[in-house]
Design an enzyme around this catalytic site. Structure first.
Site, PDB file in Angstrom:
ATOM      1  N   CYS A 324       0.837  -1.204   0.000  1.00 42.26           N
ATOM      2  CA  CYS A 324       0.000   0.000   0.000  1.00 42.26           C
ATOM      3  C   CYS A 324       0.871   1.253   0.000  1.00 42.26           C
ATOM      4  O   CYS A 324       0.357   2.362   0.095  1.00 42.26           O
ATOM      5  CB  CYS A 324      -0.951   0.001   1.198  1.00 42.26           C
ATOM      6  SG  CYS A 324      -0.107  -0.045   2.791  1.00 42.26           S
ATOM      7  N   GLU A 358      -1.667   1.357  -4.736  1.00 36.03           N
ATOM      8  CA  GLU A 358      -1.464   0.004  -4.225  1.00 36.03           C
ATOM      9  C   GLU A 358      -0.847  -0.782  -5.370  1.00 36.03           C
ATOM     10  O   GLU A 358      -1.234  -0.612  -6.532  1.00 36.03           O
ATOM     11  CB  GLU A 358      -2.801  -0.612  -3.805  1.00 36.03           C
ATOM     12  CG  GLU A 358      -2.663  -1.892  -3.040  1.00 36.03           C
ATOM     13  CD  GLU A 358      -3.176  -1.783  -1.605  1.00 36.03           C
ATOM     14  OE1 GLU A 358      -3.165  -2.803  -0.915  1.00 36.03           O
ATOM     15  OE2 GLU A 358      -3.561  -0.682  -1.185  1.00 36.03           O
TER      16      GLU A 358
END
EC number: 2.1.1.-
Length: 366
Positions: A324, A358
């Site tokens: 992330c 991401e």
């Protein structure tokens, strides 16, 4: 972009910028063009948190501007699911004129699913009593009369009142199978459900034909480990948060999966156990040496992998890494690329119209 307006006409341009940025960041490690997975352009967030602002007899949801810290009134939130938007209107209407429910209410958190269930948490700076419970039950019943499948929770200092339950069950179609995932209030869940499906299917694709077992660190409620179980003989997964471990155990049973073992321990502790540095009572009855883990899966927090875990994952022929925060991924790759090469690279637009990206990489030993 404002909270009540998404620049949907700019979706493709903002995604293209992320692709270029990710390729640039990954250039020292790979010349692969990322596989790109698009988000829905609106109503993609399945959870949202809002502060509540009291203004005379009125009250409403607000968020704070990240730069100026000024408050912004939010009556609708097109980034969030349609169910959250319905609930935002219904909750304010139900609370505004009720002194028991509105007094010292400072935040409302929403968690929803594609299966149209919701948990709504009301946070207070006061003690919650039986009168609060009675009024909250009446509000819940009124919401359900509007065909809103909702569970309410009251929170205050050292207090949590569940009117029914503190979880909802998500059902996701993943590569031809319906997966059931229990999601617990105040625990981590993937915020963009449509993107989560694509992430799970990508992870399945890059691990098809795998040999041996899978080790997963940071497994949460079993989101990836349960979906990936079909590609491996066995899955061994670690997670530190008790509610997430309990949800993962439920999800194993709900999905009739018999080859996944969840251990409640931190990734750092598991590294010590694998290296024989320490013994843990929690591992009694689990023969770590019987696992033939050819693949390790990591989905770490924004800080990435610590140096000891970096060394540990290098011992595995294949590393599947969901990140992330590509900046910490690239920092980890400075070490991991000494022993492994990037075979697959993906960009998941989990947070459209923001700077955040991401991404996923599959690394194989050189």
């Amino acid at each position: 972009m404002t909270p009540e307006h998404l620049p949907t006409e700019q979706y493709e341009a903002q995604l293209a910028e992320k692709v270029v940025r990710l390729q640039s960041m990954m250039a020292p490690f790979s010349n692969l063009v990322p596989e790109v997975f698009r988000s829905p352009v609106s109503h993609y967030r399945m959870r949202a948190e809002f502060r509540i602002w009291h203004d005379g007899d009125d009250l409403y949801h607000i968020i704070f501007d990240q730069q100026t810290k000024s408050r912004i009134r939010v009556d609708s939130f097109p980034a969030a699911s349609e169910l959250i938007n319905q609930l935002m209107t219904a909750m304010i209407a139900g609370v505004r004129n009720n002194p028991f429910l509105r007094h010292k209410l400072f935040q409302i958190d929403y968690l929803t699913t594609l299966s149209n269930q919701a948990v709504v948490s009301l946070l207070y700076h006061k003690k919650l009593d039986d009168e609060w419970r009675q009024e909250a039950e009446a509000l819940r019943d009124a919401l359900r009369a509007q065909n809103l499948n909702v569970h309410l929770i009251g929170r205050a200092t050292k207090t949590k009142i569940e009117l029914d339950q503190d979880y909802i069950d998500e059902r996701l179609p993943v590569a031809g199978k319906e997966m059931i995932y229990r999601q617990v209030e105040n625990s981590f869940t993937q915020p963009n459900a449509a993107m989560n499906i694509q992430m799970l299917e990508w992870a399945l694709d890059v691990t098809k034909g795998s040999k041996g077992d899978l080790l997963e660190l940071y497994c949460g409620n079993g989101n990836f480990s349960l979906a990936l179980a079909r590609n491996f003989d066995r899955v061994l997964a670690t997670e530190i948060a008790k509610p997430s471990v309990a949800a993962a155990q439920y999800n194993i049973a709900a999905n009739h999966i018999d080859n996944v073992q969840i251990i409640r321990m931190a990734a750092e502790e598991f590294t010590q156990a694998m290296n024989g540095v320490r013994e843990f009572n929690r591992l009694q009855g689990i023969d770590l040496k019987s696992y033939q883990c050819e693949t390790i899966f990591v989905d770490p927090p924004r800080s990435g992998l610590d140096s000891e875990t970096e060394k540990m994952v290098q011992a595995y022929p294949r590393i599947l890494y969901i990140s992330c925060n590509p900046e910490t991924l690239c920092k980890n790759l400075e070490t991991l690329s000494q022993t492994h090469k990037v075979e697959r690279l993906a960009l998941f637009d989990q947070f459209p119209y923001t700077h955040h990206m991401e991404c996923g990489v599959l690394l194989t030993a050189k």
